[in-house]
Design an enzyme around this catalytic site. Structure first.
Site, PDB file in Angstrom:
ATOM      1  N   PRO A 107       0.987  -1.017  -0.129  1.00 52.41           N
ATOM      2  CA  PRO A 107       0.116  -0.099   0.561  1.00 52.41           C
ATOM      3  C   PRO A 107       0.756   1.269   0.093  1.00 52.41           C
ATOM      4  O   PRO A 107       0.419   2.565   0.232  1.00 52.41           O
ATOM      5  CB  PRO A 107      -0.908  -0.021   1.136  1.00 52.41           C
ATOM      6  CG  PRO A 107       0.092  -0.836   2.207  1.00 52.41           C
ATOM      7  CD  PRO A 107       0.404  -1.802   1.175  1.00 52.41           C
ATOM      8  N   LYS A 123      13.105  -8.658  -1.661  1.00 48.67           N
ATOM      9  CA  LYS A 123      13.196  -9.912  -0.525  1.00 48.67           C
ATOM     10  C   LYS A 123      12.401 -11.316  -0.864  1.00 48.67           C
ATOM     11  O   LYS A 123      12.078 -11.394  -2.186  1.00 48.67           O
ATOM     12  CB  LYS A 123      11.107  -9.524  -0.003  1.00 48.67           C
ATOM     13  CG  LYS A 123      10.832 -10.183   1.138  1.00 48.67           C
ATOM     14  CD  LYS A 123       9.308  -9.649   1.483  1.00 48.67           C
ATOM     15  CE  LYS A 123       8.007  -9.074   0.693  1.00 48.67           C
ATOM     16  NZ  LYS A 123       7.258  -9.406   1.385  1.00 48.67           N
ATOM     17  N   ASP A 178       2.228  -4.828 -13.274  1.00 49.98           N
ATOM     18  CA  ASP A 178       2.480  -5.804 -13.208  1.00 49.98           C
ATOM     19  C   ASP A 178       4.053  -5.755 -14.028  1.00 49.98           C
ATOM     20  O   ASP A 178       4.334  -5.376 -14.383  1.00 49.98           O
ATOM     21  CB  ASP A 178       1.810  -7.398 -14.109  1.00 49.98           C
ATOM     22  CG  ASP A 178       3.020  -8.598 -14.220  1.00 49.98           C
ATOM     23  OD1 ASP A 178       3.393  -8.304 -13.216  1.00 49.98           O
ATOM     24  OD2 ASP A 178       1.811  -9.331 -14.232  1.00 49.98           O
TER      25      ASP A 178
HETATM   26  C1  LIG Z   1       4.172  -6.886   0.793  1.00 53.95           C
HETATM   27  S1  LIG Z   1       3.566  -6.339  -0.108  1.00 53.95           S
HETATM   28  C2  LIG Z   1       4.738  -4.799  -0.398  1.00 53.95           C
HETATM   29  C3  LIG Z   1       4.970  -3.609   1.079  1.00 53.95           C
HETATM   30  C4  LIG Z   1       5.511  -2.778   0.699  1.00 53.95           C
HETATM   31  N1  LIG Z   1       6.618  -2.663   0.159  1.00 53.95           N
HETATM   32  C5  LIG Z   1       5.021  -1.318   1.532  1.00 53.95           C
HETATM   33  O1  LIG Z   1       5.315  -1.517   2.471  1.00 53.95           O
HETATM   34  O2  LIG Z   1       3.717  -1.076   1.124  1.00 53.95           O
HETATM   35  C6  LIG Z   1       4.129  -7.227  -1.331  1.00 53.95           C
HETATM   36  C7  LIG Z   1       3.434  -6.209  -3.090  1.00 53.95           C
HETATM   37  O3  LIG Z   1       3.922  -7.969  -4.085  1.00 53.95           O
HETATM   38  C8  LIG Z   1       3.198  -7.062  -5.568  1.00 53.95           C
HETATM   39  N2  LIG Z   1       3.056  -8.121  -6.597  1.00 53.95           N
HETATM   40  C9  LIG Z   1       2.854  -8.666  -6.195  1.00 53.95           C
HETATM   41  N3  LIG Z   1       3.387  -9.228  -7.741  1.00 53.95           N
HETATM   42  C10 LIG Z   1       3.661  -8.643  -8.591  1.00 53.95           C
HETATM   43  C11 LIG Z   1       4.042  -8.280  -9.807  1.00 53.95           C
HETATM   44  N4  LIG Z   1       3.995  -9.517 -10.712  1.00 53.95           N
HETATM   45  N5  LIG Z   1       3.907  -6.720  -9.708  1.00 53.95           N
HETATM   46  C12 LIG Z   1       4.678  -5.765  -9.552  1.00 53.95           C
HETATM   47  N6  LIG Z   1       3.624  -6.037  -7.591  1.00 53.95           N
HETATM   48  C13 LIG Z   1       3.240  -7.417  -7.463  1.00 53.95           C
HETATM   49  C14 LIG Z   1       1.346  -7.193  -4.280  1.00 53.95           C
HETATM   50  O4  LIG Z   1       0.153  -6.671  -4.858  1.00 53.95           O
HETATM   51  C15 LIG Z   1       1.227  -6.786  -2.837  1.00 53.95           C
HETATM   52  O5  LIG Z   1       0.949  -5.336  -2.687  1.00 53.95           O
END
Ligand SMILES: C[S@@+](CC[C@H](N)C(=O)[O-])C[C@H]1O[C@@H](n2cnc3c(N)ncnc32)[C@H](O)[C@@H]1O
Length: 256
Positions: A96, A208, A142
């Site tokens: 977010p 990560k 994406d």
């Molecule tokens: C742990 S959350 C990130 C939290 C963020 N770093 C923060 O501090 O607010 C992981 C994020 O990776 C995103 N995500 C997963 N696959 C993705 C993709 N193919 N492209 C872009 N974002 C992706 C998810 O939608 C999710 O919002």
């Protein structure tokens, strides 16, 4: 009757998470769906309890961060000094938006401190998320899609290259540890390839992963391109989570 009611409520909840909601007939307590439903309720309860007692969740609220993840980046930066005013950073998997909030504070893109150089922050996520003042937000984007990477490259044209690519990306967990590990590593490699294409010599890559058998291979791959590679686990990363961060510094450039 009450049990049946909670059962259907749970089915509705599972449906909202993308699990089939096709009609299910209850066959009594031994029904495996009923057991799954009970397990899910238990884990939702555990999640709620953990949130309520987690000091980082409370602290995030006080500091007005959108989620507790902010503290992982703050801790990594406090210890390893990867961010500074004037840096151009691409934040992958930004929703977010708490890492973006940290990046805006530490890299000065909104020129909140006129005595320091102005940086630039580009934050993308496959999900929709609210703007963060000072950052370019690419929501519903994406990382694996060419259009997303082109959009970032387009924004980068007005900069002198990328100082750091950070990725907190995580795919939706399947519950199968090995599969989840492979999926997150795959996403990290996408971020890595993008980092190699766009980073300045000397740049940083932070990603990560959920730890597992491919971690060593990824470390080896990172060492081909970066002078220093470390595995870091900030205190704010839950000790019972497989999450670790790979920090690669001193990008050698593609010709090295
Ligand atoms: C742990 S959350 C990130 C939290 C963020 N770093 C923060 O501090 O607010 C992981 C994020 O990776 C995103 N995500 C997963 N696959 C993705 C993709 N193919 N492209 C872009 N974002 C992706 C998810 O939608 C999710 O919002």
């Amino acid at each position: 009757m009450q049990k049946l009611g909670t059962y259907y409520l749970d089915v509705a909840l599972r449906g909202s998470r993308g699990i089939s909601t096709s009609p299910i007939r209850m066959n009594g307590k031994s029904n495996s769906l009923f057991l799954k439903s009970t397990r899910r309720k238990k884990s939702s309860h555990e999640w709620l309890q953990r949130q309520l007692h987690d000091p980082y969740v409370k602290w995030a609220r006080v500091e007005q961060y959108r989620c507790r993840s902010a503290f992982k980046l703050l801790e990594i930066d406090d210890k390893h000094k990867i961010l500074s005013p004037g840096m151009n950073v691409v934040d992958c998997g930004a929703a977010p938006g708490s890492w973006t909030q940290v990046l805006v504070k530490r890299c000065n893109p909104a020129i909140n401190d006129p005595s320091q150089p102005a940086g630039s922050i580009i934050s993308l996520d496959i999900q929709d998320f609210l703007p963060v003042e000072g950052a370019h937000i690419l929501a519903k984007s994406d990382i694996t899609a060419k259009e997303t990477q082109d959009a970032v490259l387009n924004l980068l044209q007005s900069t002198d290259g990328v100082d750091a690519v950070v990725s907190d990306m995580a795919p939706s967990p399947s519950g199968f540890q090995e599969m989840d590990h492979e999926n997150i590593v795959k996403l990290s490699y996408t971020a890595l390839r993008f980092s190699l294409k766009t980073s300045k010599v000397g740049g940083t890559f932070l990603t990560k992963i959920w730890d597992g058998r491919l971690r060593l291979k990824m470390e080896e791959d990172l060492k081909r391109y970066y002078g220093r590679v470390q595995v870091v686990k900030p205190k704010s990363s839950r000790s019972d989570s497989a999450e670790v961060f790979l920090l690669a510094r001193d990008f050698k450039g593609l010709k090295a």
